[in-house]
Design a protein around this motif. Structure first.
Motif, PDB file in Angstrom:
ATOM      1  N   UNK A  31     -46.052  -7.557 -27.761  1.00 42.68           N
ATOM      2  CA  UNK A  31     -47.039  -6.502 -27.477  1.00 42.68           C
ATOM      3  C   UNK A  31     -46.426  -5.316 -26.749  1.00 42.68           C
ATOM      4  N   UNK A  32     -45.162  -5.110 -26.906  1.00 39.43           N
ATOM      5  CA  UNK A  32     -44.437  -4.088 -26.172  1.00 39.43           C
ATOM      6  C   UNK A  32     -45.010  -2.680 -26.375  1.00 39.43           C
ATOM      7  N   UNK A  33     -45.484  -2.361 -27.558  1.00 39.06           N
ATOM      8  CA  UNK A  33     -45.952  -1.007 -27.851  1.00 39.06           C
ATOM      9  C   UNK A  33     -47.463  -0.846 -27.708  1.00 39.06           C
ATOM     10  N   UNK A  34     -48.103  -1.747 -27.003  1.00 35.96           N
ATOM     11  CA  UNK A  34     -49.561  -1.705 -26.869  1.00 35.96           C
ATOM     12  C   UNK A  34     -49.982  -0.886 -25.648  1.00 35.96           C
ATOM     13  N   UNK A  35     -51.243  -0.508 -25.633  1.00 37.36           N
ATOM     14  CA  UNK A  35     -51.789   0.233 -24.498  1.00 37.36           C
ATOM     15  C   UNK A  35     -51.820  -0.653 -23.251  1.00 37.36           C
ATOM     16  N   UNK A  36     -51.922  -1.974 -23.427  1.00 38.62           N
ATOM     17  CA  UNK A  36     -51.924  -2.885 -22.288  1.00 38.62           C
ATOM     18  C   UNK A  36     -50.582  -2.822 -21.546  1.00 38.62           C
ATOM     19  N   UNK A  37     -49.505  -2.748 -22.316  1.00 38.16           N
ATOM     20  CA  UNK A  37     -48.177  -2.652 -21.711  1.00 38.16           C
ATOM     21  C   UNK A  37     -48.017  -1.333 -20.975  1.00 38.16           C
ATOM     22  N   UNK A  38     -48.583  -0.287 -21.532  1.00 38.29           N
ATOM     23  CA  UNK A  38     -48.522   1.015 -20.875  1.00 38.29           C
ATOM     24  C   UNK A  38     -49.241   0.986 -19.524  1.00 38.29           C
ATOM     25  N   UNK A  39     -50.403   0.336 -19.465  1.00 43.22           N
ATOM     26  CA  UNK A  39     -51.116   0.195 -18.186  1.00 43.22           C
ATOM     27  C   UNK A  39     -50.260  -0.597 -17.198  1.00 43.22           C
ATOM     28  N   UNK A  40     -49.646  -1.675 -17.668  1.00 43.73           N
ATOM     29  CA  UNK A  40     -48.769  -2.480 -16.826  1.00 43.73           C
ATOM     30  C   UNK A  40     -47.609  -1.648 -16.293  1.00 43.73           C
ATOM     31  N   UNK A  41     -47.014  -0.845 -17.141  1.00 45.35           N
ATOM     32  CA  UNK A  41     -45.890  -0.007 -16.711  1.00 45.35           C
ATOM     33  C   UNK A  41     -46.322   1.076 -15.727  1.00 45.35           C
ATOM     34  N   UNK A  42     -47.473   1.692 -15.952  1.00 46.02           N
ATOM     35  CA  UNK A  42     -47.984   2.674 -14.991  1.00 46.02           C
ATOM     36  C   UNK A  42     -48.204   2.009 -13.631  1.00 46.02           C
ATOM     37  N   UNK A  43     -48.773   0.812 -13.650  1.00 49.20           N
ATOM     38  CA  UNK A  43     -48.962   0.070 -12.401  1.00 49.20           C
ATOM     39  C   UNK A  43     -47.635  -0.215 -11.721  1.00 49.20           C
ATOM     40  N   UNK A  44     -46.628  -0.575 -12.520  1.00 49.06           N
ATOM     41  CA  UNK A  44     -45.302  -0.848 -11.956  1.00 49.06           C
ATOM     42  C   UNK A  44     -44.711   0.402 -11.314  1.00 49.06           C
ATOM     43  N   UNK A  45     -44.944   1.572 -11.919  1.00 44.39           N
ATOM     44  CA  UNK A  45     -44.448   2.827 -11.337  1.00 44.39           C
ATOM     45  C   UNK A  45     -45.131   3.082  -9.990  1.00 44.39           C
ATOM     46  N   UNK A  46     -46.440   2.873  -9.920  1.00 41.30           N
ATOM     47  CA  UNK A  46     -47.150   3.046  -8.649  1.00 41.30           C
ATOM     48  C   UNK A  46     -46.633   2.065  -7.602  1.00 41.30           C
ATOM     49  N   UNK A  47     -46.419   0.812  -8.007  1.00 45.93           N
ATOM     50  CA  UNK A  47     -45.891  -0.189  -7.069  1.00 45.93           C
ATOM     51  C   UNK A  47     -44.487   0.172  -6.601  1.00 45.93           C
ATOM     52  N   UNK A  48     -43.631   0.555  -7.524  1.00 45.99           N
ATOM     53  CA  UNK A  48     -42.269   0.928  -7.179  1.00 45.99           C
ATOM     54  C   UNK A  48     -42.261   2.107  -6.214  1.00 45.99           C
ATOM     55  N   UNK A  49     -43.096   3.096  -6.485  1.00 42.14           N
ATOM     56  CA  UNK A  49     -43.189   4.259  -5.597  1.00 42.14           C
ATOM     57  C   UNK A  49     -43.637   3.839  -4.205  1.00 42.14           C
ATOM     58  N   UNK A  50     -44.616   2.958  -4.148  1.00 41.17           N
ATOM     59  CA  UNK A  50     -45.149   2.510  -2.870  1.00 41.17           C
ATOM     60  C   UNK A  50     -44.133   1.672  -2.095  1.00 41.17           C
ATOM     61  N   UNK A  51     -43.506   0.736  -2.768  1.00 43.33           N
ATOM     62  CA  UNK A  51     -42.598  -0.180  -2.082  1.00 43.33           C
ATOM     63  C   UNK A  51     -41.255   0.469  -1.752  1.00 43.33           C
ATOM     64  N   UNK A  52     -40.717   1.280  -2.646  1.00 45.13           N
ATOM     65  CA  UNK A  52     -39.418   1.921  -2.404  1.00 45.13           C
ATOM     66  C   UNK A  52     -39.520   3.010  -1.340  1.00 45.13           C
ATOM     67  N   UNK A  53     -40.653   3.715  -1.323  1.00 43.54           N
ATOM     68  CA  UNK A  53     -40.813   4.802  -0.375  1.00 43.54           C
ATOM     69  C   UNK A  53     -41.462   4.377   0.926  1.00 43.54           C
ATOM     70  N   UNK A  54     -41.778   3.110   1.050  1.00 41.17           N
ATOM     71  CA  UNK A  54     -42.472   2.600   2.241  1.00 41.17           C
ATOM     72  C   UNK A  54     -43.723   3.424   2.543  1.00 41.17           C
ATOM     73  N   UNK A  55     -44.425   3.786   1.455  1.00 37.58           N
ATOM     74  CA  UNK A  55     -45.653   4.570   1.542  1.00 37.58           C
ATOM     75  C   UNK A  55     -46.748   3.790   0.840  1.00 37.58           C
ATOM     76  N   UNK A  56     -47.772   3.419   1.568  1.00 37.48           N
ATOM     77  CA  UNK A  56     -48.836   2.576   1.003  1.00 37.48           C
ATOM     78  C   UNK A  56     -49.864   3.356   0.201  1.00 37.48           C
ATOM     79  N   UNK A  57     -49.653   4.641  -0.005  1.00 37.64           N
ATOM     80  CA  UNK A  57     -50.615   5.470  -0.725  1.00 37.64           C
ATOM     81  C   UNK A  57     -50.902   4.936  -2.120  1.00 37.64           C
TER      82      UNK A  57
END
Length: 160
Positions: A31-57
């Motif tokens: 299911x790599x090219x599905x919209x579900x994977x895209x939502x998962x990846x967007x969530x991962x970007x938000x998590x990475x931004x939060x955890x790497x930057x030590x910003x809980x926003x």
């Protein structure tokens, strides 16, 4: 020294890698090219931004979007996975609870939403367990949303 926002960089890297895999016809999972994977990846970007930057926003947004992406990918594939709105409620509650644990405050919000989701998910099993009280359970099954409304209004308007 002023720190540059990392979110746009992480987002561009993620979206570029996502579409590059499509263009090169590289399939890592079905299911790599599905919209579900895209939502998962967007969530991962938000998590990475939060955890790497030590910003809980972005933490709650990242947890919820990642959870929803996993939920939609798993839905229908695993019989134990909740395939109804209770699953989404459980994800939101768990996300709020995890964020409150990191913030070391506000546990009640996450706990209430998580418990509500678990109650909705397991209601039928609870009702079947108490088959002797079937008439009362049937009555409660019709009106339990009012209990949630009343509890929410009570919490909203109670005096501290």
């Amino acid at each position: 020294m002023k720190q540059r926002p990392a979110f746009p960089a992480y987002f561009l890297i993620m979206i570029g890698a996502y579409f590059l895999l499509q263009k090169l016809n590289i399939v890592l999972f079905p299911e790599q090219n599905s919209w579900q994977t895209l939502i998962l990846l967007f969530g991962a970007v938000f998590l990475l931004t939060s955890l790497a930057g030590k910003d809980d926003t972005y933490l709650v947004t990242g947890l919820i979007m990642t959870g929803l992406g996993i939920h939609f990918l798993m839905s229908g594939k695993n019989p134990a996975w909740p395939n109804h709105p209770a699953g989404i409620t459980i994800i939101v509650g768990a996300s709020l609870l995890l964020a409150s644990i990191k913030a070391k405050s506000g546990y009640a919000s996450g706990a209430v939403v998580l418990l509500a989701g678990l109650f909705i998910h397991y209601f039928q099993q609870i009702a079947d367990t108490f088959s002797q009280l079937q008439q009362g359970i049937g009555y409660a099954e019709k009106f339990w949303p009012f209990l949630f409304l009343a509890a929410g209004l009570f919490l909203l308007f109670r005096k501290k």
